[in-house]
Design an enzyme around this catalytic site. Structure first.
Site, mmCIF file in Angstrom:
data_model
loop_
_atom_site.group_PDB
_atom_site.id
_atom_site.type_symbol
_atom_site.label_atom_id
_atom_site.label_comp_id
_atom_site.label_asym_id
_atom_site.label_seq_id
_atom_site.Cartn_x
_atom_site.Cartn_y
_atom_site.Cartn_z
ATOM 1 N N HIS A 392 0.803 -1.214 0.000
ATOM 2 C CA HIS A 392 0.000 0.000 0.000
ATOM 3 C C HIS A 392 0.834 1.261 0.000
ATOM 4 O O HIS A 392 0.417 2.284 -0.516
ATOM 5 C CB HIS A 392 -1.005 -0.051 1.139
ATOM 6 C CG HIS A 392 -2.128 -0.959 0.800
ATOM 7 N ND1 HIS A 392 -2.127 -2.283 1.106
ATOM 8 C CD2 HIS A 392 -3.262 -0.739 0.094
ATOM 9 C CE1 HIS A 392 -3.229 -2.844 0.625
ATOM 10 N NE2 HIS A 392 -3.936 -1.936 0.014
ATOM 11 N N ARG A 499 -9.813 5.019 -0.916
ATOM 12 C CA ARG A 499 -9.367 4.130 0.168
ATOM 13 C C ARG A 499 -9.433 4.916 1.477
ATOM 14 O O ARG A 499 -8.495 5.628 1.824
ATOM 15 C CB ARG A 499 -7.940 3.663 -0.079
ATOM 16 C CG ARG A 499 -7.753 2.748 -1.275
ATOM 17 C CD ARG A 499 -6.294 2.319 -1.377
ATOM 18 N NE ARG A 499 -6.078 1.215 -2.290
ATOM 19 C CZ ARG A 499 -5.622 1.354 -3.539
ATOM 20 N NH1 ARG A 499 -5.354 2.545 -4.018
ATOM 21 N NH2 ARG A 499 -5.444 0.284 -4.299
ATOM 22 N N ARG A 535 -14.957 3.571 -0.387
ATOM 23 C CA ARG A 535 -14.857 2.210 0.143
ATOM 24 C C ARG A 535 -14.739 2.265 1.659
ATOM 25 O O ARG A 535 -13.987 3.085 2.187
ATOM 26 C CB ARG A 535 -13.629 1.508 -0.454
ATOM 27 C CG ARG A 535 -13.516 0.061 -0.010
ATOM 28 C CD ARG A 535 -12.364 -0.649 -0.675
ATOM 29 N NE ARG A 535 -11.083 -0.193 -0.153
ATOM 30 C CZ ARG A 535 -9.917 -0.632 -0.587
ATOM 31 N NH1 ARG A 535 -9.865 -1.527 -1.570
ATOM 32 N NH2 ARG A 535 -8.793 -0.200 -0.073
ATOM 33 N N GLU A 634 -12.475 -9.433 -4.991
ATOM 34 C CA GLU A 634 -11.033 -9.568 -4.805
ATOM 35 C C GLU A 634 -10.656 -10.848 -4.068
ATOM 36 O O GLU A 634 -9.500 -11.116 -3.804
ATOM 37 C CB GLU A 634 -10.455 -8.340 -4.073
ATOM 38 C CG GLU A 634 -11.115 -7.987 -2.761
ATOM 39 C CD GLU A 634 -10.551 -6.701 -2.139
ATOM 40 O OE1 GLU A 634 -9.480 -6.241 -2.547
ATOM 41 O OE2 GLU A 634 -11.209 -6.182 -1.217
ATOM 42 N N ASN A 657 -5.468 -6.340 -7.245
ATOM 43 C CA ASN A 657 -4.265 -6.432 -6.388
ATOM 44 C C ASN A 657 -4.388 -7.618 -5.446
ATOM 45 O O ASN A 657 -3.452 -8.404 -5.276
ATOM 46 C CB ASN A 657 -4.098 -5.164 -5.540
ATOM 47 C CG ASN A 657 -3.974 -3.930 -6.387
ATOM 48 O OD1 ASN A 657 -3.701 -4.029 -7.581
ATOM 49 N ND2 ASN A 657 -4.186 -2.775 -5.792
ATOM 50 N N ASP A 658 -5.541 -7.717 -4.814
ATOM 51 C CA ASP A 658 -5.747 -8.835 -3.895
ATOM 52 C C ASP A 658 -6.148 -10.104 -4.631
ATOM 53 O O ASP A 658 -5.706 -11.191 -4.278
ATOM 54 C CB ASP A 658 -6.818 -8.483 -2.853
ATOM 55 C CG ASP A 658 -6.226 -7.692 -1.702
ATOM 56 O OD1 ASP A 658 -5.128 -8.062 -1.246
ATOM 57 O OD2 ASP A 658 -6.840 -6.695 -1.281
ATOM 58 N N CYS A 705 -10.354 -1.602 -10.419
ATOM 59 C CA CYS A 705 -9.585 -0.566 -9.726
ATOM 60 C C CYS A 705 -8.258 -1.080 -9.186
ATOM 61 O O CYS A 705 -7.611 -0.428 -8.383
ATOM 62 C CB CYS A 705 -10.419 0.062 -8.607
ATOM 63 S SG CYS A 705 -11.049 -1.122 -7.436
HETATM 64 C C1 PEP Z 1 -7.276 -4.368 -4.815
HETATM 65 O O1 PEP Z 1 -7.131 -5.267 -3.979
HETATM 66 O O2 PEP Z 1 -7.105 -4.531 -6.031
HETATM 67 C C2 PEP Z 1 -7.649 -3.022 -4.387
HETATM 68 C C3 PEP Z 1 -7.943 -2.088 -5.264
HETATM 69 O O3 PEP Z 1 -7.662 -2.785 -3.076
HETATM 70 P P1 PEP Z 1 -6.355 -2.538 -2.194
HETATM 71 O O4 PEP Z 1 -5.163 -2.422 -3.115
HETATM 72 O O5 PEP Z 1 -6.617 -1.300 -1.418
HETATM 73 O O6 PEP Z 1 -6.279 -3.760 -1.342
HETATM 74 MG MG MG Z 2 -7.849 -5.069 -1.974
#
Ligand code: PEP
Ligand code: MG
Length: 779
Positions: A392, A499, A535, A634, A657-658, A705
């Site tokens: 992050h 976020r 979110r 995710e 991302n997750d 996203c």
């Molecule tokens: C993701 O997981 O893709 C996402 C956008 O959330 P974060 O990166 O904040 O976990």
């Molecule tokens: Mg995420």
């Protein structure tokens, strides 16, 4: 009710505390103590003998009554004389007419032949004798049980003082050794650097890393080498030395008074031995070298907060290096003192440390909370030793458009603070003290890059559309309010992912509903024509809050994080939802829930929304009547359940991302498994295709996203799969717009269809490279 003797104990404890405050080293404290005891006990002599390091020799360290010349000189073996007997037996020795005792030994230097009674009390460090406290009288005196009890109380206090003083002393020695060692190390390092530094005209060696956010930057290095603060390199606004010194004295005084108060309270409520720990604290607060170090930092132009963080941090480190586990545990005392000093100084959490001037941050690791508190305006680039490309902190760097290189081995060690560095986060190179021709080359490259940036700026106000006119929506991922300007500057059509945990990280406690509402409202009002997707809190994993410590978990990313934390803290959750609904009264808002893994969570979130609505209605607080509700896709189970979940919500937000880390069992922050963390893995692409298909068929919104959309090669496939709405770090928007304008929908659709037939990501990548070459998007 305490006995008379208890009360005497309390007053003696207080007297000894006062003595500690009046003395600045062990000898002075012991001298003051023997004077006090002789006066209190009505005796002519009071002495303290301490055991030498050999653990066999007792040395006279302080005395009132015996010849002053004897202090420091007279020594006896354990077991020798009556004093030695007390140490040997670990027992009280009370004798009338000591000369008649068979163990009596006469030391002529002391002149003690005149005395007709002797009382010796052993001093202990966790059951091991460390010395003896003695009193003697001229007139024969039978010592009473009360006398013995009072002197035992004092002996206990003296023991704790001696132990603490020795502890501080050994820390001092360790510090000296350490700095001598550090000086040697620095000399060796410097000579190695000098040897390696090429003569003018040669190529300079660069450290290598992985590009996390592309770009170029140059300037001085800010080296961030621990988590307690930023000792060498970061500081507050310029300080006024005299007023900082005054502030320091006030803070110390406040803390001493507080310590005395705590000592008294603990004595009354618990016991004297529980309260004795505060002697350590007082000694620390009076310790000459501790105070000198603090003052030295302030004279060097630092604030009190900075000086405290640095000096307390050094002591902590020294304690933690202690071999004796008991002494190591005393680090907790230092933490306690440090925390109380900082608290007495005022609220430091809202006074984040700032970079003095623009530069490049070099750190072992940057935590999301560091990124949330640092002064972004001055960070030109980021270099980290750890390799978390998807952490992050890196995501925030991207959102801010700060070039970042991760996994640069030995970056901290190789970069002396304030040296000139060049960060090439295009080719993955980091130069420390670059040769002149390297600097020259990069100057030229930077000029080219800023021309390119200029060119991309032209796209800011143009619609995002393909060559054949197919429209795409590009929104911004934001975290902090400062991201809003960056999003506007880059032509983002609203916010696809806000976020909200980032503003929580910069505070000292949970923001209340009004704080949150004001914050969200500010974001919403900045995008009057576009929606803002807010979110709910997504803490856990690598995002912690300073004031909300989660339990230690073996697998934090698979643990108590995100919506799971929210659902277990209903009040906090409902409050946030209320604030979001209230912000919705000022412009289009969407509500997004992270980390949904099944239908039950959707229902539970719905329930909380209903509670929030009812609450606001009851209060008569204005809020948006309709706020579209969506979930992050995710977690792999959500992909599998997409068909059913789609019936329950207004939109999906694809969190790649997750999703990638969970699908491929590859930690997004672990450089060792970076090669497994693959956005173009066939399994990932099939999952994305499946979710896109469900959203299209069921007519619900879909926005991707995750970070993957900011890479043109990935974007080509995502677009080809049918996605038309994306949210990304805003600085990438112009680049993607430029890419889109040269792209034909048919080419992308075919490419996506073709890659879905391939079963290895290497083949997928090779195929996409060819497509990009054909559409002239690759050099
Ligand atoms: C993701 O997981 O893709 C996402 C956008 O959330 P974060 O990166 O904040 O976990
Ligand atoms: Mg995420």
């Amino acid at each position: 009710m305490g006995t008379g003797n208890d009360r005497l104990g309390v007053t003696i404890l207080e007297d000894i505390s006062t003595l500690i405050l009046q003395s600045h080293d062990l000898d002075e404290t012991l001298r003051n103590i023997v004077t006090l005891v002789a006066r209190r006990m009505g005796t002519e002599v009071c002495s303290i003998y301490l055991l030498d390091e050999d653990r066999e020799t007792l040395r006279l360290c302080a005395s009132i009554g015996l010849s002053p010349e004897a202090v420091g000189k007279v020594s006896l073996k354990i077991g020798e004389g009556l004093t030695g007997l007390a140490a040997e037996e670990g027992q009280v020795v009370a004798i009338l007419e000591p000369k008649t005792h068979p163990r009596y030994r006469y030391f002529k230097e002391t002149g003690e032949e005149r005395y007709h009674s002797f009382l010796g009390i052993p001093l202990f460090d966790r059951k091991i004798p460390i010395g003896v406290l003695t009193i003697q009288t001229v007139a024969p005196r039978q010592f009473s049980a009360d006398d013995i009890s009072t002197l035992s109380t004092i002996a206990f206090q003296v023991s704790s003082i001696v132990i603490n003083a020795r502890l501080l002393d050994s820390i001092r020695k360790k510090e000296e050794e350490k700095s001598a060692f550090a000086r040697e190390l620095e000399k060796t390092r410097q000579s190695l650097i000098d040897k390696e530094r090429p003569a003018a005209g040669q190529t300079n060696g660069a450290l290598r890393g992985t590009v996390a956010c592309p770009g170029l930057a140059s300037g001085v290095a800010y080296v961030l080498d621990d988590n307690l603060g930023f000792p060498e390199t970061l500081e507050d606004e310029p300080v006024e030395v005299a007023s900082e010194l005054q502030q320091l004295e006030l803070t110390l005084e406040k803390t001493r008074i507080q310590t005395l108060f705590l000592e008294k309270r603990v004595t009354e409520r618990l016991s004297q031995s529980d309260a004795a720990i505060f002697h350590t604290h007082l000694m620390f607060l009076e310790d000459r070298s501790f105070l000198e170090k603090l003052r030295r930092e302030i004279h060097a132009g630092h604030s009190v907060a900075f000086a405290l963080k640095k000096v307390v941090g050094e002591y902590l480190e020294a304690f933690e290096r202690m071999e004796d586990p008991y002494l190591r545990e005393r680090a907790a005392d230092i933490k306690d003192i440090g925390r109380r000093l900082l608290a007495n100084l005022g609220d430091t959490l809202h006074n984040p440390l700032q970079l003095k001037h623009p530069g490049i941050l070099v750190a072992r690791e940057i935590l999301p909370s560091d990124m949330a508190t640092l002064d972004h305006e001055h960070i030109r680039g980021i270099v980290t030793e750890t390799g978390e490309r998807n952490s992050h902190a890196v995501i925030m760097a991207k959102a801010l458009g700060i070039p970042a290189l991760v996994g640069v081995k030995a970056a901290v060690r190789s970069t002396p603070p304030e040296t000139q560095v060049i960060l090439d986060a295009n080719s993955g190179c980091f130069y420390v003290n670059p040769a002149p021709h390297v600097t020259e080359e990069y100057r030229r490259l930077q000029a080219d890059a800023s021309r390119e940036l200029h060119r991309l700026e032209e796209f800011r106000d143009l619609p995002a559309a393909t060559r054949d006119g197919e429209k795409v929506i590009l929104r911004a991922n934001i975290g902090l309010i400062s991201d809003v300007n960056i999003a506007l500057r880059n032509g983002a059509e609203g916010v696809g992912l806000y976020r909200t945990e980032f503003p929580y990280m910069t505070r000292g406690s949970f923001p209340d509903r009004d704080d949150q509402y004001q914050l969200y409202r500010k974001v919403v009002e900045n995008f009057p024509d576009y929606p803002v997707t807010i979110r709910t809190l997504d803490i856990g994993g690598d995002k912690g809050l300073p004031y909300f410590s989660p339990p230690r978990e073996d697998n934090p990313f698979m643990g108590w994080r995100s919506v799971r934390v929210s659902l277990d803290n209903r009040d906090i959750f409902r409050t946030q939802i209320e604030a979001i609904l209230m912000a919705g009264a000022h412009g289009p808002v969407k509500l997004l829930f992270p980390m949904i893994s099944g239908m039950e969570e959707v229902h539970a979130c719905r329930e909380v929304i209903e509670e929030a609505r009812a609450n606001l209605r009851r209060e008569g607080t204005p809020f948006a009547s309709h706020v579209p509700t969506g979930i992050m896709i995710e977690v792999p189970s959500a992909v599998q359940m997409a068909e059913q979940l789609a019936r329950e919500v207004d939109f999906f937000a694809l969190g790649t991302n997750d999703l990638i880390q969970y699908m491929l069992a590859a930690d997004r922050n672990n450089p060792l498994v970076n090669k497994y963390y693959d956005p173009l893995h066939p399994a990932v692409l099939h999952a994305l295709a499946q979710v896109t298909d469900v959203a299209r068929r069921q007519g619900i919104g879909l926005c991707l996203c995750g970070e993957m959309a900011s890479d043109p090669m990935n974007f080509l496939v995502l677009y080809g799969l049918g996605m038309r709405e994306f949210s990304m770090p805003a600085p990438f928007i112009p680049r993607i717009k430029a890419f889109l304008r040269d792209l034909d929908s048919a080419v992308a659709i075919k490419a996506a269809r073709d890659v879905l037939t391939l079963s290895e990501s290497a083949k997928i990548r090779a195929y996409l490279i060819e497509v990009l070459k054909e559409i002239e998007q690759l050099d």
